[in-house]
Design an enzyme around this catalytic site. Structure first.
Site, PDB file in Angstrom:
ATOM      1  N   GLU A  60      23.609  34.784  44.388  1.00 35.04           N
ATOM      2  CA  GLU A  60      24.189  34.831  45.635  1.00 35.04           C
ATOM      3  C   GLU A  60      24.560  33.749  46.354  1.00 35.04           C
ATOM      4  OE1 GLU A  60      22.177  36.798  44.116  1.00 35.04           O
ATOM      5  OE2 GLU A  60      23.442  38.526  43.459  1.00 35.04           O
ATOM      6  N   HIS A 129      19.967  48.986  46.377  1.00 37.26           N
ATOM      7  CA  HIS A 129      21.189  49.158  46.157  1.00 37.26           C
ATOM      8  C   HIS A 129      21.749  50.278  47.314  1.00 37.26           C
ATOM      9  CE1 HIS A 129      20.051  47.859  42.103  1.00 37.26           C
ATOM     10  NE2 HIS A 129      21.306  48.069  41.762  1.00 37.26           N
TER      11      HIS A 129
END
Lengths: 325, 364
Positions: A60, A129
């Site tokens: 990321e 998540h």
């Protein structure tokens, strides 16, 4: 008018942006052939090629840092972070580099980067998540943070974010991805990117929500209506800046304010909104400003998330306390 | 202490003797006396900028400085290999790179004096303002190179970082991304032996350039105190990048002979004995010895260079002392590219607050 869900609305918005400006590039994990794990970028690589829609290695910080370099070269990158809980490895690049380059260079360099982050819970996912990282980014000067709640805003706001010359953290309410609504795909946006919207008018109390909680707040307002309480519901849409004019105008009329978000309460957006109301609407308030939020815990296992996430009943319970004379 | 010195590329020995390495000699075959003098000149001026800035810090005129003492050959040799369209991504010690890119020396202390976060327009000189977060710039260079590749531009980027930065995830990610996309990046690691107090052996148990192997990136190890060798290998790496053949990793073995910054106390973590070998390998005395051996540096040229260095130092000093504090209103400028109600509100409140002092003065 076309009936589309939020995923299709975002996909169409991205497609229009890619068509409109050759400097727009999409980059992220699995955004190409797979079309993203939520299919938001479905078929875009097929139609625009691997140089416009780039599958990136699994990193990321690398995605955002590379996007920053592309922006320095004159591109307008749109990064996809696969899930909210995965944005933290990119935090330094977002808050120390992307957010600050315009200030650091005294306006000489811009970073028109859009960072898309599917956010929040309610889909029964595993750990990392379902998080709500918005306060981290809204706390950082130089970033703009927006959070559409429905397909029409998703379609318009993604295009407006990409056209914005500032970096935009673009949060997507993943539990509303499959909610469908009518969207005029040829219309111009009805609101500027940073305006809030009164989505339901009422006179007894103001409920401020954003992202996935707007639908929950409207559900609560329907029930309250049956009980004779008329709630005004505001969809904040933009978390930095916040359209306080719209909030203040409503609170001055209703005299009561409840803020709803699924992020934890402590130092969340609700605290800022409550502080603002105390400062600017003090003499119009008939009750303390209250918040309905997720608890101050790590995001719980999926079988417990129903207790963590605000629902209509918790909003109504809090409203009872606000509406009591 | 000298780590990892197993035969890096060297074209000048510490006593100034020229080493013949045919494959590298051809990369600098165009150099003659004028170019040799010019490289020496840039190194001398860079060192003089550095000593002037350190003096300014000691006198309280700037808050901090990160000295480059000892790294002049690594910086000048690599920066002089760049073409105007190439783009350099630098950290906080690359004063000589900025100087070689044409950044006026007078502005080099702006950031350190606290007058701004930047001192120049990155796009005017194709060199970034210093990256403070160690290693972050490796990814920026990769993204820029990727963009240039998409544009079809035959340019290279060069990312400067130290041995400490190779422990950062961002450098590892940059190497992976650049290799995957064959981005035209030259990763230029100045292994200056120390990350503040930590020796390079704490960052890596193998020669740093070996890390590139794992990414499929070709690498060079070069004597970073040898300006000719650095120039040669950087030229090769940049050409490789410009022709679309992908990234290269250069480990320039050098030594930061001064402190990490002017706040640092290197006597706590290294001894004079540690440094004696490095002083013997000083990049400027080495180049000077080479010039003298060849009879290139006559008294006139030597005097001219000294005068030029003193002139730059005087200009830097004068400019630093003359740099005014920015007005308070600049606090709120350029946070965003367009209006932002919170910033506008705070700007106005602050303006009124400051104006209240004027009113009080007027009343008294």
């Amino acid at each position: 008018m076309t009936v589309v869900n939020l995923v299709t609305a975002l996909n169409t918005g991205l497609r229009r942006s890619l068509e409109r400006d050759r400097r727009v590039v999409i980059l992220g994990e699995d955004v190409g052939r797979l079309g993203g794990v939520f299919r938001v970028t479905d078929a875009l690589q097929k139609d625009f090629g691997e140089n416009r829609v780039m599958d990136m290695p699994l990193a990321e910080s690398g995605i955002v840092g590379t996007a920053f370099g592309l922006a320095l070269r004159g591109y307008r990158p749109v990064c996809e972070i696969q899930f909210d809980g995965f944005v933290y490895p990119a935090f330094d690049q977002i808050v120390s580099q992307v957010a600050k380059i315009h200030y650091r260079t005294e306006g000489r360099v811009r970073a028109p980067i859009t960072i898309r982050i599917p956010s929040g819970g309610g889909i029964g996912a595993v750990e990392h998540h379902s998080e709500s990282p918005e306060a981290y980014f809204a706390h950082t000067a130089g970033l703009r943070v927006v959070y559409p709640s429905n397909p029409a805003d998703g379609y318009h706001m993604i295009r407006q974010s990409i056209e914005c010359d500032d970096p935009v953290v673009f949060l997507e309410p993943k539990r509303r991805y499959w909610d469908a609504a009518e969207v005029d795909l040829d219309a111009e946006p009805s609101l500027p990117l940073h305006s809030a919207r009164v989505v339901r008018q009422g006179s007894d109390a103001t409920v401020v929500a954003y992202g996935s909680m707007v639908a929950t707040a409207l559900e609560a307002a329907d029930i309250a209506d049956d009980e004779g309480h008329h709630l005004e519901v505001i969809d904040l849409r933009s978390l930095s800046p916040i359209d306080f004019d719209t909030v203040d105008n409503s609170v001055r009329r209703t005299g009561r304010l409840v803020v709803v978000h699924e992020a934890p309460m402590f130092l969340g957006l609700g605290a800022e909104i409550a502080a603002h109301a105390a400062q600017h609407c003090f003499y119009d308030l008939k009750a303390p400003v209250l918040r309905v939020t997720g608890f101050d815990i790590p995001y719980p296992p999926a079988k417990l998330e129903q207790f963590h996430l605000p629902d209509a009943d918790r909003i109504l319970d809090t409203l009872d306390r606000v509406l009591t004379p | 202490m000298i780590d990892n010195l197993d035969y890096p590329v060297q074209l000048l020995q510490p006593d100034g003797a020229r080493v013949c390495r045919t494959e590298y000699d051809r990369l600098i075959a165009d150099l003659g006396p004028t170019e040799y003098i010019s490289l020496y000149r840039d190194m001398v001026i860079s060192r003089r900028i550095d000593t002037a800035a350190v003096a300014l810090q000691r006198q309280g005129e700037i808050g901090l400085w990160a000295p480059l003492l000892g790294q002049e050959a690594a910086q000048v040799g690599s920066a002089r290999a760049l073409k105007p369209d190439d783009f350099a991504f630098v950290s906080y010690r690359e004063h000589a790179v900025a100087y070689c890119r044409g950044v006026p020396p007078e502005v080099l202390t702006h950031m350190w004096r606290g007058c701004s976060h930047s001192a120049w327009d990155p796009n005017q000189f194709n060199v970034t303002n210093p990256a403070i977060v160690v290693g972050s710039q490796g990814l920026h260079a990769t993204g820029y190179a990727l963009g240039a590749h998409l544009d079809g531009a035959e340019i290279a980027t060069i990312a400067y970082f130290g041995d400490g930065a190779t422990s950062q995830g961002d450098i590892a990610e940059a190497l992976g991304f650049a290799a995957s996309f064959r981005a035209g990046v030259v990763f230029f690691c100045q292994n200056n032996q120390w990350a503040i107090s930590e020796p390079v052996s704490l960052q890596s148990r193998t020669p740093i350039s070996h890390r590139a192997d794992g990414y499929g990136i070709p690498s060079f190890r070069v004597d970073g105190n040898d300006v000719l060798a650095v120039l040669a290998v950087t030229r090769a790496a940049l050409a490789h990048a410009r022709e679309g053949s992908g990234p290269t990793f250069i480990e320039a073995i050098t030594c930061r002979m001064g402190p990490h910054t002017t706040s640092d106390d290197p006597s706590r973590y290294r001894s004079d004995t540690d440094m004696a070998e490095w002083r013997r390998r000083d990049p400027i005395t080495r180049m000077r010895a080479f010039l003298e051996r060849r009879g290139i540096l006559d008294e006139t040229a030597d005097a001219e260079i000294s005068t030029a260095a003193e002139d730059v130092a005087a200009r830097l000093r004068h400019a630093t002392l003359e740099t005014p504090d920015p007005p308070p209103s600049t606090l709120f400028e350029h946070v965003y590219t367009g209006p932002h109600p919170l910033i506008e509100h705070e700007r106005e409140q602050h303006r009124e607050y400051l104006a209240s002092f004027d009113d009080q003065e007027a009343m008294s």
